[in-house]
Design a protein around this motif. Structure first.
Motif, mmCIF file in Angstrom:
data_model
loop_
_atom_site.group_PDB
_atom_site.id
_atom_site.type_symbol
_atom_site.label_atom_id
_atom_site.label_comp_id
_atom_site.label_asym_id
_atom_site.label_seq_id
_atom_site.Cartn_x
_atom_site.Cartn_y
_atom_site.Cartn_z
ATOM 1 N N PHE A 1 -4.393 35.251 8.894
ATOM 2 C CA PHE A 1 -5.020 36.223 9.718
ATOM 3 C C PHE A 1 -4.553 36.235 11.119
ATOM 4 O O PHE A 1 -4.519 37.338 11.795
ATOM 5 C CB PHE A 1 -6.522 35.529 9.816
ATOM 6 N N THR A 2 -4.048 35.067 11.932
ATOM 7 C CA THR A 2 -3.668 35.054 13.245
ATOM 8 C C THR A 2 -2.246 35.992 13.101
ATOM 9 O O THR A 2 -1.920 36.542 14.353
ATOM 10 C CB THR A 2 -3.767 33.715 13.894
ATOM 11 N N ALA A 3 -1.659 35.681 12.150
ATOM 12 C CA ALA A 3 -0.086 36.277 12.244
ATOM 13 C C ALA A 3 -0.083 37.584 12.331
ATOM 14 O O ALA A 3 0.815 38.175 12.977
ATOM 15 C CB ALA A 3 0.441 35.851 10.823
ATOM 16 N N ARG A 4 -1.184 38.592 11.927
ATOM 17 C CA ARG A 4 -1.334 39.980 12.070
ATOM 18 C C ARG A 4 -1.635 40.209 13.461
ATOM 19 O O ARG A 4 -1.435 41.397 13.880
ATOM 20 C CB ARG A 4 -2.361 40.419 11.275
ATOM 21 N N ARG A 5 -2.004 39.185 14.167
ATOM 22 C CA ARG A 5 -2.543 39.693 15.734
ATOM 23 C C ARG A 5 -1.689 39.370 16.761
ATOM 24 O O ARG A 5 -1.735 39.977 17.812
ATOM 25 C CB ARG A 5 -3.712 39.144 16.009
ATOM 26 N N ILE B 1 -6.908 26.632 6.914
ATOM 27 C CA ILE B 1 -5.907 26.536 7.785
ATOM 28 C C ILE B 1 -5.020 27.554 7.290
ATOM 29 O O ILE B 1 -4.482 28.396 8.230
ATOM 30 C CB ILE B 1 -5.051 25.169 7.753
ATOM 31 N N GLY B 2 -4.598 27.869 6.054
ATOM 32 C CA GLY B 2 -3.648 29.036 5.610
ATOM 33 C C GLY B 2 -4.167 30.332 6.018
ATOM 34 O O GLY B 2 -3.489 31.114 6.255
ATOM 35 N N TYR B 3 -5.608 30.561 5.846
ATOM 36 C CA TYR B 3 -6.277 31.729 6.077
ATOM 37 C C TYR B 3 -6.329 32.107 7.661
ATOM 38 O O TYR B 3 -5.831 33.106 7.934
ATOM 39 C CB TYR B 3 -7.540 31.746 5.443
ATOM 40 N N VAL C 1 4.872 32.629 7.623
ATOM 41 C CA VAL C 1 5.556 31.630 6.740
ATOM 42 C C VAL C 1 4.619 30.474 6.560
ATOM 43 O O VAL C 1 4.192 29.852 5.281
ATOM 44 C CB VAL C 1 6.820 31.338 7.467
ATOM 45 N N GLN C 2 4.044 29.942 7.781
ATOM 46 C CA GLN C 2 3.141 28.975 7.603
ATOM 47 C C GLN C 2 1.998 29.169 6.856
ATOM 48 O O GLN C 2 1.295 28.291 6.217
ATOM 49 C CB GLN C 2 2.734 28.324 8.961
ATOM 50 N N GLY C 3 1.159 30.414 6.919
ATOM 51 C CA GLY C 3 0.148 30.509 6.401
ATOM 52 C C GLY C 3 0.427 30.562 4.726
ATOM 53 O O GLY C 3 -0.606 30.095 3.859
ATOM 54 N N LYS C 4 1.492 31.038 4.359
ATOM 55 C CA LYS C 4 1.737 31.113 3.129
ATOM 56 C C LYS C 4 2.048 29.791 2.341
ATOM 57 O O LYS C 4 1.637 29.381 1.270
ATOM 58 C CB LYS C 4 3.226 32.005 2.679
ATOM 59 N N MET C 5 2.686 28.951 3.073
ATOM 60 C CA MET C 5 3.004 27.614 2.656
ATOM 61 C C MET C 5 1.622 26.681 2.371
ATOM 62 O O MET C 5 1.431 26.041 1.625
ATOM 63 C CB MET C 5 3.711 26.718 3.777
ATOM 64 N N PHE C 6 0.547 27.065 3.390
ATOM 65 C CA PHE C 6 -0.584 26.356 3.498
ATOM 66 C C PHE C 6 -1.362 26.826 2.226
ATOM 67 O O PHE C 6 -2.044 26.255 1.392
ATOM 68 C CB PHE C 6 -1.478 26.242 4.783
ATOM 69 N N LEU C 7 -1.273 28.137 1.997
ATOM 70 C CA LEU C 7 -2.015 28.766 0.838
ATOM 71 C C LEU C 7 -1.324 28.315 -0.485
ATOM 72 O O LEU C 7 -1.974 27.939 -1.548
ATOM 73 C CB LEU C 7 -2.070 30.156 0.848
ATOM 74 N N TRP C 8 -0.154 28.137 -0.632
ATOM 75 C CA TRP C 8 0.622 27.596 -1.732
ATOM 76 C C TRP C 8 0.132 26.101 -1.850
ATOM 77 O O TRP C 8 -0.162 25.717 -3.059
ATOM 78 C CB TRP C 8 1.984 27.735 -1.708
ATOM 79 N N LEU C 9 0.070 25.442 -0.799
ATOM 80 C CA LEU C 9 -0.247 24.046 -0.725
ATOM 81 C C LEU C 9 -1.709 23.728 -1.143
ATOM 82 O O LEU C 9 -1.989 22.835 -2.152
ATOM 83 C CB LEU C 9 -0.155 23.400 0.436
#
Length: 132
Positions: free
Chosen positions: A51-55, A45-47, A3-11
């Protein structure tokens, strides 16, 4: 963390659009550069978060069926009666005022910063080699 990754990428997308609009409209290079740098930081930050969310294991915030209590638990230990943050705050304020008013203020802020940092780091140290 997904969720945070998607939020930062949208930001990042929003900041990029605003940087382009601001740059074309104002023709001011400093603000435009700052917005493009903010875009780059948000992408990094979003990437990283995506990337970390998968691990890592799935967190409760990634599960649509999760309850609030699923993330409950101990957050950490915080010193209840510590005076060290006050010393660090006063030392930091004097240090930043030294940049504004004169470098001579750093002679007063550096000892406060060092004492506050040393005290905070070793506040709960009770080892075999403890100095008294």
């Amino acid at each position: 963390m997904k969720v945070q990754g998607k939020m930062f990428l949208w930001l990042a997308l929003f900041i990029l659009i605003m940087a382009i609009v601001y740059g074309l409209w104002s023709k001011e290079p400093a603000g435009t550069t700052a917005l493009f740098l903010g875009f780059g930081l948000s992408v990094m930050i979003g990437y990283y978060l995506a990337f970390t969310a998968r691990r890592v294991d799935q967190l409760a915030q990634d599960n649509k069926e999760a309850d609030v209590a699923d993330e409950a638990g101990e957050v950490g230990f915080f010193a209840p009666h510590s005076w060290q943050p006050l010393a660090l705050g006063i030392g930091g304020a004097l240090g930043f005022m030294g940049v504004i008013f004169g470098w001579w203020l750093l002679y007063f802020s550096a000892p406060l910063l060092l004492i506050g940092l040393w005290g905070w780091v070793f506040e709960f140290y009770h080892g075999a080699n403890r100095t008294q």
